[in-house]
Design an enzyme around this catalytic site. Structure first.
Site, PDB file in Angstrom:
ATOM      1  N   SER A 132       0.863  -1.199   0.000  1.00 55.90           N
ATOM      2  CA  SER A 132       0.000   0.000   0.000  1.00 55.90           C
ATOM      3  C   SER A 132       0.886   1.231   0.000  1.00 55.90           C
ATOM      4  O   SER A 132       2.014   1.195   0.509  1.00 55.90           O
ATOM      5  CB  SER A 132      -0.878   0.013   1.253  1.00 55.90           C
ATOM      6  OG  SER A 132      -1.427   1.304   1.467  1.00 55.90           O
ATOM      7  N   TYR A 146      -1.764  -0.827  10.275  1.00 50.60           N
ATOM      8  CA  TYR A 146      -1.819  -1.096   8.832  1.00 50.60           C
ATOM      9  C   TYR A 146      -0.515  -0.638   8.161  1.00 50.60           C
ATOM     10  O   TYR A 146       0.066  -1.372   7.356  1.00 50.60           O
ATOM     11  CB  TYR A 146      -3.018  -0.373   8.232  1.00 50.60           C
ATOM     12  CG  TYR A 146      -3.273  -0.677   6.766  1.00 50.60           C
ATOM     13  CD1 TYR A 146      -3.723  -1.935   6.364  1.00 50.60           C
ATOM     14  CD2 TYR A 146      -3.078   0.287   5.790  1.00 50.60           C
ATOM     15  CE1 TYR A 146      -3.972  -2.212   5.025  1.00 50.60           C
ATOM     16  CE2 TYR A 146      -3.327   0.023   4.451  1.00 50.60           C
ATOM     17  CZ  TYR A 146      -3.775  -1.232   4.073  1.00 50.60           C
ATOM     18  OH  TYR A 146      -4.016  -1.503   2.741  1.00 50.60           O
TER      19      TYR A 146
END
Ligand code: NDP
Length: 237
Positions: A132, A146
């Site tokens: 990401s 995350y």
């Protein structure tokens, strides 16, 4: 570039979203594809029926189940490690078990799946991990767990690129920005705020991420390894 006839592909987390798009693109390009799923058996069955790919139930958080599923796929040409979960929240109150499960799925699983795929992979194979843009940038609060997981897969990618490079195997991390999926719907509550950070202010389509994955899996990308390929509409610039 997009002829993958005769190639054996496994996609971890292929029942929905970006993973399902990757399954569709590889099967359309002639590859023999298997994919894992965990919580969405109906979606997995629908993707399998639509594409002819084989669905394998394997929870990425269960190391033995995961390794058995990868080993069961045999000598792969291409492994795409896509399965992931996102959990935002204040680290002072976020449930520690939820954080540990996120780390199991987003970090431990890519490590073990990447190693097991490499053990059996054909020469000149490809390992592609979906990271990401949050591996590089954390533009808002509440992303610590995350972000740590997506930074960690950068290290896995670079390390395995060194470990398997002599066999012509490339290992790369694809880093999307916002992509319209169940995880991050284009009409969701965060959409406007996210678009405000992007040069191209819209969510990507899962098909756009799949197209980059197929390029990295193609012979044209044989000298691209150990990289992070960001596809985020300019969110991280
Ligand atoms: P979705 O939530 O839409 O889909 C997630 C997929 O991963 C599903 O197929 C799901 O299968 C699978 N999965 C999740 N947990 C497990 C598990 N424990 N075991 C096996 N499979 C699992 O997410 P996206 O498609 O949006 O995300 C895919 C990847 O892309 C993730 O790694 C995510 O972090 C990354 N990403 C997504 C972005 C976005 O904006 N959407 C942005 C940047 C990165 P099942 O439901 O069957 O368990």
């Amino acid at each position: 570039m997009n002829d993958f006839s005769g190639k054996s592909v496994m996609v971890l987390g292929g029942s929905r979203g970006i993973g399902a798009a990757i399954v569709r693109h590889f099967t359309a390009a002639g590859a023999k594809v298997s994919f894992s799923y965990s919580g969405s058996p109906d979606a997995a069955a629908a993707v399998a029926a639509e594409t002819g790919a084989t669905a394998v139930k394997a929870d990425s958080a269960n190391r033995d189940e995961l390794i058995a599923a990868v080993a069961g796929a045999g000598a792969l040409d291409i492994m795409v490690i896509n399965a992931g979960v996102a959990k935002m929240g204040d680290p002072l109150t976020l449930d520690a078990d939820v954080v540990d499960r996120l780390i199991d799925v987003n970090v431990r699983a890519p490590y073990h799946a990447g190693v097991e795929a490499g053990r059996r992979m054909n020469d000149n194979g490809r390992i592609i991990i979906i990271g990401s843009v949050n591996g590089d940038r954390v533009p808002v609060a509440g992303l610590t767990a995350y972000a740590l997981s997506k930074s960690a897969v950068q290290g896995i990618g670079r390390g395995l690129a060194r470990d398997f490079g002599a066999r012509g195997i490339t290992v790369n991390v694809v880093q999307p920005g916002p992509v319209d999926t169940d995880m991050n719907p284009a009409e969701g509550p965060l959409a406007k705020m996210l678009h405000g950070m992007m040069a191209i202010p819209r969510h990507a389509h899962a098909d756009e991420i799949a197209a980059l994955v197929l390029f990295l899996a193609s012979p044209a990308a044989a000298m691209i390894t150990g990289t992070t390929q960001t596809i985020d509409g300019g969110m991280g610039i």
